[in-house]
Design an enzyme around this catalytic site. Structure first.
Site, PDB file in Angstrom:
ATOM      1  CE  LYS A  78      -2.962   6.851   7.410  1.00  0.00           C
ATOM      2  NZ  LYS A  78      -4.082   5.920   7.245  1.00  0.00           N
ATOM      3  CE  LYS A 136      -3.678   2.661   0.296  1.00  0.00           C
ATOM      4  NZ  LYS A 136      -4.742   2.724   1.306  1.00  0.00           N
TER       5      LYS A 136
END
Lengths: 277, 277
Positions: free
Chosen positions: B228, B160
């Site tokens: 983030k 990811k």
């Protein structure tokens, strides 16, 4: 690049006068039916359309404006097509000079490399007048497939610069991802495969990502030539007041690799700037 | 994200016990047939498989290891699946803790956003034991389409992070190209179209490039959340000794835009860091 492009033009039925600075490619094309010319000027006196394909801005300037250059043999109504990758500003200046002498000029840089040149599948990005573009379309179609006029004079070169910016930035991003995958203990080949199905998909992840995994850095497109194109892009950025921080970073990493002896490797070798994959 | 994913699980025939920190989504799911649980621990006592979907590393840690957390209700042979995007190191530590209590854990972050969650078309990147992955595959298939196991525990989160690195770097490259095109007098829409046919092609050029041209920065995926994820990637880079200069640059540009009030805009708003398109 010039030789296979000339062959495709002859194959499409165009009569060619050719000139090359080193003699061998010219002799080859002559043996295949082209007329040999002693200078760019002589090519111009023999032709309606003159196509140039050269390494850099200064080469195109010399071949066009030199004492035996194309402009010295120009006649009214002629069309010049420069298919080299050069500075957009230079493309515009040369088109203006040609216009003053009654000739039209298109900038029409290509992508797709030598394989695209051989297979007549080059992408061609064209800047210049719409009517001139349409008149020259059959000529382009003899050499390429994805042929788009992107704007007025110089716009073809801008488009090529944009292409090189995106390709370089994507190679960098793919490099960072695959090196992180390897070092952090995920299988980079599986990561590449997983990411091809989503928003990270790109031709670069597909083709250059595979080259990185195979550690196969045979060109392809040489790092040295991509750096040349990045310098054109960065200099266009300065000329038009656009900040290009990602492109500047990648150009710097390319410089560092070239200093290490990777100039003639494929641009996917950019991954080596991050250490071993 | 959790609500539509839970709905797709119920649609596939799974019986669900649900807990959410704010009450409304939980009440909705209860009215649709799910059992309401008072805490993550209660969910664990009612379930064979526990799925978590939370904003960040600290949230997952709290929900798993807190006094009323999942691990407090765990029994031998249970399976935990964390589908949040969190730090790979945290994913590994939590999997170890679960293993010590006799439970298996997979990290299985997703991409595809809320639309992918609603349409059960999420890409799911899974790290953990192969046998556990195969046992859980039907559960994943109820929520997603492109489901790949990329390695052992933590590898899903690494994958990811790689996805977010590539997406961010490609958005940056496309931004630089389209702004240069516009400022230098080429038509950016034509440039995008021309480049889609060659090596610059990507899903980002296609989708986010169009958003930039339309100046449509409605999310999509919020800049704040992408930052983030970039921080997770950069921190993984430091943990595993990988230099990520392009990612660091893009994260910095994201910070600057968030400081200017763009936190809730789509990540394609990254183009604004270069001035007006």
């Amino acid at each position: 690049m010039g030789r296979p492009m000339a062959r495709n033009l002859m194959r499409a039925g165009y009569k060619l006068a050719v000139h090359n600075r080193s003699p061998q490619p010219q002799q080859e094309l002559e043996s295949e039916g082209a007329i040999g010319a002693g200078s760019p000027r002589e090519v111009a006196t023999l032709s309606d359309i003159v196509i140039t394909m050269l390494p850099d801005s200064s080469d195109v300037e010399a071949v066009l404006t030199g004492p035996k250059g194309v402009l010295a043999g120009i006649t009214k109504g002629m069309t010049l097509i420069d298919m080299s990758t050069i500075a957009p500003g230079m493309a515009r200046r040369l088109a203006l000079q040609a216009a003053e002498m009654g000739a039209d000029m298109l900038d029409a840089p290509v992508s797709g490399g030598e394989i695209g040149a051989i297979n007549a599948s080059l992408s061609i990005m064209v800047g210049g007048k719409e009517e001139v573009f349409h008149r020259c379309l059959p000529v382009f179609q003899a050499m390429g497939k994805n042929i788009v006029r992107v704007g007025e004079s110089g716009a073809g070169q801008i488009c090529k610069a944009c292409n090189q910016i995106i390709v370089a930035g994507t190679i960098q991003a793919v490099s960072e991802a695959l090196v992180l995958a390897r070092k952090a203990g995920a299988d980079p080949a599986m990561v590449r495969q997983a990411l091809m199905g989503g928003f990270a998909q790109s031709r670069i992840l597909e083709v250059h990502g595979q080259r990185m995994l195979d550690r196969d850095f045979a060109p392809g497109f040489r790092l040295r030539l991509h750096l040349k194109d990045m310098k054109i892009a960065l200099s266009a950025g300065r000329e038009y007041g656009v900040v290009l921080p990602g492109s500047a970073l990648v150009a710097e990493l390319m410089e560092s690799l070239i200093a290490k002896g990777c100039a003639e490797e494929d641009h996917s070798a950019l991954v080596k700037a991050l250490g071993d994959l």
